[in-house]
Design an enzyme around this catalytic site. Sequence first.
Site, PDB file in Angstrom:
ATOM      1  N   CYS A   1       7.941   9.181  54.395  1.00 57.55           N
ATOM      2  CA  CYS A   1       9.341   9.273  54.742  1.00 57.55           C
ATOM      3  C   CYS A   1       9.857  10.494  55.060  1.00 57.55           C
ATOM      4  O   CYS A   1       9.928  11.397  54.306  1.00 57.55           O
ATOM      5  CB  CYS A   1      10.141   8.567  53.560  1.00 57.55           C
ATOM      6  SG  CYS A   1      11.899   8.800  53.466  1.00 57.55           S
TER       7      CYS A   1
ATOM      8  N   ARG B   1     -20.140  17.199  17.147  1.00 57.11           N
ATOM      9  CA  ARG B   1     -21.534  17.491  17.469  1.00 57.11           C
ATOM     10  C   ARG B   1     -21.645  18.855  18.210  1.00 57.11           C
ATOM     11  O   ARG B   1     -22.681  19.305  17.846  1.00 57.11           O
ATOM     12  CB  ARG B   1     -22.028  16.382  18.093  1.00 57.11           C
ATOM     13  CG  ARG B   1     -23.328  16.240  18.960  1.00 57.11           C
ATOM     14  CD  ARG B   1     -23.672  15.317  19.617  1.00 57.11           C
ATOM     15  NE  ARG B   1     -25.183  15.160  20.128  1.00 57.11           N
ATOM     16  CZ  ARG B   1     -25.292  15.848  21.444  1.00 57.11           C
ATOM     17  NH1 ARG B   1     -24.473  16.317  22.108  1.00 57.11           N
ATOM     18  NH2 ARG B   1     -26.591  15.978  21.647  1.00 57.11           N
TER      19      ARG B   1
ATOM     20  N   CYS C   1      11.134   3.873  55.546  1.00 60.03           N
ATOM     21  CA  CYS C   1      11.048   3.907  54.308  1.00 60.03           C
ATOM     22  C   CYS C   1      11.478   2.977  53.541  1.00 60.03           C
ATOM     23  O   CYS C   1      12.698   2.447  53.664  1.00 60.03           O
ATOM     24  CB  CYS C   1      11.517   5.202  53.818  1.00 60.03           C
ATOM     25  SG  CYS C   1      11.437   5.536  51.977  1.00 60.03           S
TER      26      CYS C   1
ATOM     27  N   LYS D   1     -26.720   0.840  28.723  1.00 61.85           N
ATOM     28  CA  LYS D   1     -25.539   1.220  28.856  1.00 61.85           C
ATOM     29  C   LYS D   1     -25.028  -0.175  29.782  1.00 61.85           C
ATOM     30  O   LYS D   1     -25.932  -0.567  30.607  1.00 61.85           O
ATOM     31  CB  LYS D   1     -25.273   2.450  29.907  1.00 61.85           C
ATOM     32  CG  LYS D   1     -25.762   3.781  28.993  1.00 61.85           C
ATOM     33  CD  LYS D   1     -24.359   4.233  28.396  1.00 61.85           C
ATOM     34  CE  LYS D   1     -24.386   5.615  28.806  1.00 61.85           C
ATOM     35  NZ  LYS D   1     -22.847   6.326  28.718  1.00 61.85           N
TER      36      LYS D   1
ATOM     37  N   LYS E   1     -32.649   1.025  17.545  1.00 63.23           N
ATOM     38  CA  LYS E   1     -33.306   2.005  16.806  1.00 63.23           C
ATOM     39  C   LYS E   1     -34.519   1.341  16.129  1.00 63.23           C
ATOM     40  O   LYS E   1     -34.173   0.372  15.628  1.00 63.23           O
ATOM     41  CB  LYS E   1     -32.288   2.639  15.902  1.00 63.23           C
ATOM     42  CG  LYS E   1     -31.190   3.176  16.499  1.00 63.23           C
ATOM     43  CD  LYS E   1     -30.027   3.532  15.236  1.00 63.23           C
ATOM     44  CE  LYS E   1     -28.825   4.222  15.730  1.00 63.23           C
ATOM     45  NZ  LYS E   1     -27.825   4.466  14.995  1.00 63.23           N
TER      46      LYS E   1
ATOM     47  N   CYS F   1      14.690   4.240  51.269  1.00 65.64           N
ATOM     48  CA  CYS F   1      15.889   4.501  51.744  1.00 65.64           C
ATOM     49  C   CYS F   1      16.066   4.027  53.149  1.00 65.64           C
ATOM     50  O   CYS F   1      17.276   4.349  53.780  1.00 65.64           O
ATOM     51  CB  CYS F   1      16.217   6.131  51.466  1.00 65.64           C
ATOM     52  SG  CYS F   1      14.944   6.730  52.879  1.00 65.64           S
TER      53      CYS F   1
ATOM     54  N   LYS G   1     -22.759   0.600  20.689  1.00 61.85           N
ATOM     55  CA  LYS G   1     -22.714   2.079  20.966  1.00 61.85           C
ATOM     56  C   LYS G   1     -21.135   2.232  21.009  1.00 61.85           C
ATOM     57  O   LYS G   1     -20.369   1.923  22.090  1.00 61.85           O
ATOM     58  CB  LYS G   1     -23.320   2.191  22.265  1.00 61.85           C
ATOM     59  CG  LYS G   1     -23.237   3.910  22.488  1.00 61.85           C
ATOM     60  CD  LYS G   1     -24.481   3.975  23.723  1.00 61.85           C
ATOM     61  CE  LYS G   1     -24.217   5.453  24.093  1.00 61.85           C
ATOM     62  NZ  LYS G   1     -23.296   6.271  24.259  1.00 61.85           N
TER      63      LYS G   1
ATOM     64  N   GLU H   1     -27.273  -2.129  17.552  1.00 62.78           N
ATOM     65  CA  GLU H   1     -25.980  -1.537  17.154  1.00 62.78           C
ATOM     66  C   GLU H   1     -25.033  -1.451  18.443  1.00 62.78           C
ATOM     67  O   GLU H   1     -25.476  -1.297  19.420  1.00 62.78           O
ATOM     68  CB  GLU H   1     -25.918  -0.205  16.465  1.00 62.78           C
ATOM     69  CG  GLU H   1     -27.060  -0.142  15.287  1.00 62.78           C
ATOM     70  CD  GLU H   1     -26.871   1.360  14.484  1.00 62.78           C
ATOM     71  OE1 GLU H   1     -26.008   2.155  14.914  1.00 62.78           O
ATOM     72  OE2 GLU H   1     -27.401   1.274  13.476  1.00 62.78           O
TER      73      GLU H   1
ATOM     74  N   TYR I   1     -23.269   5.683  11.331  1.00 61.16           N
ATOM     75  CA  TYR I   1     -24.613   5.067  11.895  1.00 61.16           C
ATOM     76  C   TYR I   1     -25.534   5.817  11.618  1.00 61.16           C
ATOM     77  O   TYR I   1     -26.931   5.507  11.945  1.00 61.16           O
ATOM     78  CB  TYR I   1     -24.470   4.759  13.432  1.00 61.16           C
ATOM     79  CG  TYR I   1     -23.713   5.850  14.381  1.00 61.16           C
ATOM     80  CD1 TYR I   1     -24.711   7.265  14.438  1.00 61.16           C
ATOM     81  CD2 TYR I   1     -22.779   6.058  15.211  1.00 61.16           C
ATOM     82  CE1 TYR I   1     -24.383   8.264  14.857  1.00 61.16           C
ATOM     83  CE2 TYR I   1     -22.622   7.058  15.783  1.00 61.16           C
ATOM     84  CZ  TYR I   1     -22.949   8.027  15.774  1.00 61.16           C
ATOM     85  OH  TYR I   1     -22.871   9.050  16.493  1.00 61.16           O
TER      86      TYR I   1
ATOM     87  N   ASP J   1     -17.504   4.033  21.632  1.00 57.64           N
ATOM     88  CA  ASP J   1     -17.160   4.992  22.514  1.00 57.64           C
ATOM     89  C   ASP J   1     -16.111   6.010  21.852  1.00 57.64           C
ATOM     90  O   ASP J   1     -15.107   5.890  22.285  1.00 57.64           O
ATOM     91  CB  ASP J   1     -16.725   4.367  23.822  1.00 57.64           C
ATOM     92  CG  ASP J   1     -16.802   5.119  24.951  1.00 57.64           C
ATOM     93  OD1 ASP J   1     -17.504   6.090  24.930  1.00 57.64           O
ATOM     94  OD2 ASP J   1     -16.101   4.644  25.996  1.00 57.64           O
TER      95      ASP J   1
ATOM     96  N   TYR K   1       0.806  -1.165   0.091  1.00 55.47           N
ATOM     97  CA  TYR K   1      -0.069  -0.134  -0.145  1.00 55.47           C
ATOM     98  C   TYR K   1       0.909   1.283  -0.134  1.00 55.47           C
ATOM     99  O   TYR K   1       0.715   2.105  -0.832  1.00 55.47           O
ATOM    100  CB  TYR K   1      -0.914  -0.007   1.303  1.00 55.47           C
ATOM    101  CG  TYR K   1      -1.684   1.140   1.442  1.00 55.47           C
ATOM    102  CD1 TYR K   1      -3.236   0.986   0.838  1.00 55.47           C
ATOM    103  CD2 TYR K   1      -1.417   2.329   2.017  1.00 55.47           C
ATOM    104  CE1 TYR K   1      -3.946   2.383   1.072  1.00 55.47           C
ATOM    105  CE2 TYR K   1      -2.207   3.518   2.063  1.00 55.47           C
ATOM    106  CZ  TYR K   1      -3.546   3.390   1.609  1.00 55.47           C
ATOM    107  OH  TYR K   1      -4.196   4.424   1.645  1.00 55.47           O
TER     108      TYR K   1
ATOM    109  N   CYS L   1      16.015  10.902  49.942  1.00 57.68           N
ATOM    110  CA  CYS L   1      15.343   9.489  49.633  1.00 57.68           C
ATOM    111  C   CYS L   1      15.513   9.569  48.115  1.00 57.68           C
ATOM    112  O   CYS L   1      14.640  10.419  47.606  1.00 57.68           O
ATOM    113  CB  CYS L   1      14.036   9.445  50.138  1.00 57.68           C
ATOM    114  SG  CYS L   1      13.185   8.094  49.432  1.00 57.68           S
TER     115      CYS L   1
HETATM  116  S1  IVH Z   1     -27.231   7.117  16.774  1.00 61.69           S
HETATM  117  C1  IVH Z   1     -30.417  10.203  17.368  1.00 61.69           C
HETATM  118  N1  IVH Z   1     -25.535   4.852  16.995  1.00 61.69           N
HETATM  119  O1  IVH Z   1     -23.892   7.716  21.372  1.00 61.69           O
HETATM  120  C2  IVH Z   1     -29.430   9.176  17.424  1.00 61.69           C
HETATM  121  N2  IVH Z   1     -25.187   6.906  18.281  1.00 61.69           N
HETATM  122  O2  IVH Z   1     -25.400   9.060  23.603  1.00 61.69           O
HETATM  123  C3  IVH Z   1     -28.147   9.613  17.002  1.00 61.69           C
HETATM  124  N3  IVH Z   1     -23.051   6.528  19.537  1.00 61.69           N
HETATM  125  O3  IVH Z   1     -24.089  11.287  20.427  1.00 61.69           O
HETATM  126  C4  IVH Z   1     -26.990   8.699  17.358  1.00 61.69           C
HETATM  127  N4  IVH Z   1     -22.454   4.498  18.736  1.00 61.69           N
HETATM  128  O4  IVH Z   1     -21.727   9.987  19.737  1.00 61.69           O
HETATM  129  C5  IVH Z   1     -25.955   6.213  17.308  1.00 61.69           C
HETATM  130  N5  IVH Z   1     -24.447   3.262  16.612  1.00 61.69           N
HETATM  131  C6  IVH Z   1     -24.510   4.100  17.232  1.00 61.69           C
HETATM  132  C7  IVH Z   1     -23.712   4.889  18.077  1.00 61.69           C
HETATM  133  C8  IVH Z   1     -23.961   6.165  18.665  1.00 61.69           C
HETATM  134  C9  IVH Z   1     -22.025   5.583  19.551  1.00 61.69           C
HETATM  135  C10 IVH Z   1     -22.842   7.980  20.329  1.00 61.69           C
HETATM  136  C11 IVH Z   1     -23.033   9.202  19.525  1.00 61.69           C
HETATM  137  C12 IVH Z   1     -24.042   9.802  20.173  1.00 61.69           C
HETATM  138  C13 IVH Z   1     -24.244   9.228  21.437  1.00 61.69           C
HETATM  139  C14 IVH Z   1     -25.591   9.237  22.324  1.00 61.69           C
END
Ligand code: IVH
Length: 664
Positions: A424, A136, A406, A312, A288, A409, A115, A113, A224, A117, A36, A429
């Site tokens: 100490c 955002r 200590c 969560k 969703k 030392c 989430k 999906e 997403y 981080d 690459y 030391c």
């Molecule tokens: S959907 C209205 N999908 O989570 C819905 N958010 O706490 C828009 N995030 O601000 C978000 N993975 O930064 C969505 N698969 C996912 C996500 C996701 C992470 C984050 C995103 C959002 C925050 C909400």
Amino acid sequence: MKTDPAEKIRSLREQIRRHDELYYVQNAPEISDRKYDELFGELKKLEQQNPLLITPDSPTQRVSERPIEGFGQVTHSLPMLSIDNTYNADELRAFDERIAKGLGTKDYCYAVELKIDGLAVSLRYEKGRLVLGATRGDGTTGDNVTNNIRTIRAIPLSLGDNAPAVLEVRGEVYMPKKAFAQLNEQREQQGQALFANPRNAAAGSLKLLDAKTTSQRKLAFFAYAIGQTNGTFAKTHLEGLEKLKKFGLPVNPHIKKAANIDEVIKICDKWEIERFKLDYQIDGMVIKVNNLNQRDILGTTGRSPRWCISYKFPAEQAQTKILSIDVQVGKTGILTPVANFEPVQLAGTTVKRASLHNFDEVQRLDVCVGDTVIIEKAGEIIPQVIEVKKDLRPKTAKQFLPPVICPECGSNVQKDENGVYIRCISSNCPAQLKEKLRYFAGRDQMDIENLGPAIIDQLVDKKIVKDFADLYKLDVNTLAELDRMADKSAWNIVDGIEKSKSQSLDRLIAALGIRHVGIQNGEILAEHFGSIDAIKKATVEELTTIDQIGPVLAESICQYFGDDDNIKIIDKLVAAGINPEYKKTKQSDALAGKTFVVTGTLEKFSRTEIEKAIKQNGGKVSSSVSKKTDYVLAGAEAGSKFDKANQLGVKVINEGEFLEMVKT
Ligand code: IVH
């Protein structure tokens, strides 16, 4: 053999884009990194020879060379909403009941999906070209981070000819765990502050003003959601994601369709266990409603849509055994007990040790060597012992008694009067010296770049450095003889040391490591006395006449300057050319009468620096948001203070807006 450079360039770009897509979108690379790089090198060379053929969407044009002054603001064409959270199956079922009621039917399904981080961004493509990348922000306006977004190789710069005239893609920029570990390792070596977690690292990296640095941060991206677009892009969420994938955008491969809430819960349970196998961090799941018409029927409440919820994960705990307890010596001689564990997997990393904080805590937990304990990660990163399993205590368990000398030392130790700490009391030391030097060189004190902890250890162990002042005698030859030290690094350290000579008086005072004197008190002393020489002569009486200085602090300062060894070091520092006069730091009254609360991670300022900047411009800093707060200055990953500000209608500003306010 193609000879036309335009044709060759076109072909190379196409190949590189294809391999980017195979790597980032399909997760199925066909060529090695080396191959690459060869293609990339060839393209770069041809473009250099034919600069007129360079186009902005060429893979070579990801990094803009010049750092920018600040980020512009972007108003999102459609707001970037947040999601409500749930924490257990019952709450998920209640969500499902609300959906069924809202739609008046059971005929719907979900997309489930991971989430991710990281931090949410919006990418705007016009005629298939990436024209804007924005954070955002507060959901309505964010920062224009296009230059940095362009450096992320997972994000295509162009979507090809079939793309709609306008397509906004929303998704998460994140830092893979491996890249995060490497970045922190590198920062540790260079003595820079570590990022607490991959999310902060991603946010910090995306908000750098120099895209070159961002390009080295190995950020990645998953799409997403879809923002603004012309015409109908898709009828369901999953169909939309499929289309995004076809345009070369990376979509997480683990997204699943679920016919009902039982299936949703099953998928969530699976990932709660399996999440640590992923090479990126997730903190939950996002559920969703799949059909976009049904989403419209359900609508939105305030900040979050009714058709979407997050689940969560709870903080991960693990059980392990305490093999031994070490005692570490800090810069003021404080002895801290640290437990060594049988290595255990916790939230994705192997945990081998954790601080027990102090000996009163050891007593409170009633923890013995040999005990089985439960550990948890505070803030997802720092492991803590939270419970001792007394019923599993073996007969051989050994009580751990506070040390009487200590461990480093052998000098006497003393318990603070009315305090919990044991110290100490030796001034020679070596362990204390290492910590003192680390603090002296730290970012908020003398800010000596490149003088990392490993180097300090060697300098002390080899007795090259016996006090702060010895740092200023170091030369390239001495440093180059240390283990694992390249010439270039030695030069960088000498350079960093030289630069630190011009640090301000308040920083120097803070750097000395006088008990109770940090950067804030350093500033008070600097402002009052104006020079080290004047502080040296101050009496307790004189010190206590200063508004913010009480008897304990005054005593500590006098004790420090009453010690001949300390005076010798200061004289040596002065002889080495470090003797700053106090420069009045008040810069303006731009913020007079205004109260600020700071939250989240800022890019240009540490917490100390921003508080100083606010005060220097006449403003006040408070730690909690109330109606009296004028501004909440929010950085990356701002937390509950940000929410509180919105609730109370307090104005939230970002770093760029703050800088604008204090501009003179
Ligand atoms: S959907 C209205 N999908 O989570 C819905 N958010 O706490 C828009 N995030 O601000 C978000 N993975 O930064 C969505 N698969 C996912 C996500 C996701 C992470 C984050 C995103 C959002 C925050 C909400």
